[in-house]
Design an enzyme around this catalytic site. Structure first.
Site, PDB file in Angstrom:
ATOM      1  N   GLU A 392      23.271   7.341  21.898  1.00  0.00           N
ATOM      2  CA  GLU A 392      22.437   8.427  21.643  1.00  0.00           C
ATOM      3  C   GLU A 392      23.148   9.370  20.560  1.00  0.00           C
ATOM      4  O   GLU A 392      22.218   9.846  19.759  1.00  0.00           O
ATOM      5  CB  GLU A 392      23.010   9.389  22.976  1.00  0.00           C
ATOM      6  N   HIS A 398      19.086   9.834  13.789  1.00  0.00           N
ATOM      7  CA  HIS A 398      17.883   9.188  13.254  1.00  0.00           C
ATOM      8  C   HIS A 398      16.795  10.646  13.194  1.00  0.00           C
ATOM      9  O   HIS A 398      16.079  10.651  12.302  1.00  0.00           O
ATOM     10  CB  HIS A 398      17.104   8.354  14.312  1.00  0.00           C
TER      11      HIS A 398
END
Length: 599
Positions: A392, A398
């Site tokens: 996660e 990202h």
């Protein structure tokens, strides 16, 4: 000794604030959130007032795009806040109220501006391309270019409105499947515990083979009693996919699914062909599994393929310690990455532990504004939860890089790319543990778990992808999806992928009727391509230098500025070829070799 009291799941209010996410990065108060709903409505009215004028001048177009950007950004942050509150405690009526009010507000606003995209498509190409070339449109150029690429498949305003009005009813098959399998069907109990769609996996991981067999038999016997209804629901979903693709003018339902991301059909078909040509390591894995389970002359049954080969090891890793493990494991990505991630994990990004009413599992939910939030149900004694945190965290970083590197309308990356950064982090954590762990039992667990994870993501999802392609092609070529056709096609895949080591029950082919992802067609292949890209990039970064690391960060920062095949190619992996798939299969094969030595 633990008492019933110490095992009690705490109420949300009983969880320490430091262990919950800090939502003030979105709104400082509920009053601010209330104001955002008003802004959504007001923005939609301003956009609606421009109807019929978007192509009159570049000034009108620019004004409309700025309003649309404001509308979308306000809706995103408002919806994110409501969603996260409900995920933290779905039992809180105030949270339910917020989510319901947001959905109503957003739905009404979307209906009001439904003219926007069709009208943009009516502006002559020469005119709009000239405008987009000017500096004022820098923040909107890529968004508009992607939108205009969809022009051949955008219908008239009236037709788009009709399709929008069908959106809710189009979910009927999926909703009916979900309600039937998750609520209405009674699967009974196993060993005094309720059996369900959700709990089946835990029973199939039980050390006791009789429990596995009982759970499997009861579960699929229940599906067998309702097989015609469920088959009709899935056939209806496939028919809907094909209808929607034909309405928009696509050549096939898979073209409709791949076109928005500019993914060539060859990528999908190459995945299936490459995995099909490399089933030997998978069959060898099942052969090893049969030996480890000491079944003697008995074959491996379908209910034996998920039980862990190495019992879960006892390794206590408190949350803050896990964060520091990630700091070390992800060190190849540099201090900016690890400092940002670790300070976020400790400083408000994460809702850490279970509480009553909290959503199960884990997710990352990044938005353009605010923290890239993470939900976990972390347990100190479960080593897999450290991998979940790494996974996660990869998603959130990202999102963090994408938001910081792009204007709002081009920051969001596609689902095709989404699993790359997360699985990349898992691979680095696995390598770190294998290099530093002294306990051989822990190492055996790591290898066994990693092999099982890659199998589930690469081989199993590819099998699912092959099934989806086959079912849609059958209908498109004139063959209705009867129950017998669905079972026959799925049985062929089971036999091919599992090989001679696994024996099936008469009801085993009903598994093809129980996969919820099939109601979101041509989605699952992205798991297989994602892990293939991640493994290739992890090897490239770890064995490379500054250029390879910079290329990976270029991918993290690209957001939605490129199509996924292009962004991954710039990072150093070409998903238009079979090389990444073959490389991932090689990684799995090596893990199977290690597994045979370790256990």
């Amino acid at each position: 000794m633990e008492t019933t009291e110490t095992k009690k799941i705490p109420l949300r209010a009983e969880v320490a604030q430091k262990d919950k996410w800090d939502l003030t990065s979105l709104f400082k108060s509920d009053r601010e959130w209330e104001d955002s709903l008003k802004q959504i409505t007001a923005c939609a009215k301003e956009i609606a007032a421009l109807k019929g004028t978007l192509g009159a001048s570049k000034e009108n177009l620019l004004k409309a795009l700025k309003l649309f950007e404001k509308f979308e950004q306000t809706a995103e942050i408002s919806g994110s806040y409501a969603f996260l509150l409900t995920a933290g405690d779905a039992g809180d009526s105030a949270n339910q109220d917020k989510e319901g009010r947001y959905m109503m507000c957003a739905s009404q606003a979307e209906t009001e501006i439904s003219f926007f995209v069709p009208e943009l498509q009516t502006i002559p190409d020469e005119k709009i391309n000239q405008w987009l070339g000017e500096k004022e449109f820098d923040d909107y150029r890529i968004f508009m270019q992607k939108l205009l690429r969809m022009k051949p498949f955008i219908l008239s305003e009236k037709e788009e409105r009709i399709l929008a009005m069908q959106a809710e009813s189009s979910e009927t098959a999926h909703k009916a499947f979900s309600m039937l399998t998750n609520v209405d069907l009674d699967f009974g109990t196993v060993n005094g515990k309720p059996l369900s769609q959700t709990s089946l996996s835990s029973f199939l991981e039980d050390d006791d083979r009789e429990i596995r067999k009982e759970a499997y038999t009861k579960f699929y016997n229940t599906f067998d009693a309702h097989k015609n209804t469920i088959a009709a629901l899935y056939a209806g979903s496939v028919n809907l996919d094909i209808y929607q693709s034909k309405v928009r003018g696509y050549n096939s339902s898979i073209e409709a699914a791949l076109f928005p991301d500019k993914v060539p059909l060859e990528v999908y078909k190459n995945l299936i062909a490459t995995v099909r040509a490399n089933l030997a390591p998978l069959h060898r894995y099942y052969s090893i599994r049969r030996k480890i389970l000491k079944l003697g002359d008995q074959p491996l049954r379908h209910y034996d393929v998920y039980v862990p080969l190495v019992k879960n090891v006892k390794k206590i890793t408190p949350f803050d310690e896990a964060v520091e493990v990630l700091r070390s494991a992800l060190a190849p990505l540099g201090s900016e990455y690890t400092d940002t991630l670790c300070s976020g994990l400790k400083g408000g990004w994460v809702d850490r532990y279970e509480n009553q009413g909290k959503r199960s599992g884990a997710f990352s939910a990044g938005a353009y504004t605010g923290y890239p939030y993470i939900l976990t149900n972390y347990k100190d004694e479960v080593l897999r939860d450290v991998f979940t945190l790494a996974h996660e965290g990869g998603h959130s970083m990202h999102s963090w890089y994408s938001a910081k590197s792009n204007p709002f309308l081009q920051y969001n990356y596609t689902i095709f790319e989404a699993e790359v950064a997360s699985t990349f982090n898992e691979e680095l954590l696995f390598r770190y543990y294998m290099q530093n762990e002294k306990d051989e039992q822990v190492k055996a667990w790591l290898v066994s778990s990693r092999a099982a994870d890659i199998l589930a993501t690469l081989y199993r999802q590819t099998m699912f992808a092959e099934y989806e392609l086959k079912t849609h092609e059958l209908v498109e070529n004139g063959t209705p999806l009867s129950l017998d056709v669905l079972r026959s096609e799925y049985k062929k895949l089971l036999v091919a992928y599992f090989g001679d080591e696994v024996a099936f029950e008469e009801t085993s082919d009903l598994e093809g009727l129980r996969i919820p992802h099939f109601y979101n067609a041509f989605y699952v292949y992205k798991y297989a391509t994602g892990i293939s890209a991640a493994l290739a990039l992890a090897e490239r970064v770890c064995s490379g230098g500054k250029a390879e690391k910079d290329a990976y960060f270029g991918f993290l920062k690209s957001g939605g500025s490129k199509y996924p095949i292009e962004s991954l190619k710039a990072a150093g992996v070409d998903m238009a070829t079979t090389a990444p798939i073959e490389s991932a299969i090689g990684v799995f094969s090596n893990l199977v070799n290690d597994l045979e030595k370790l256990v």
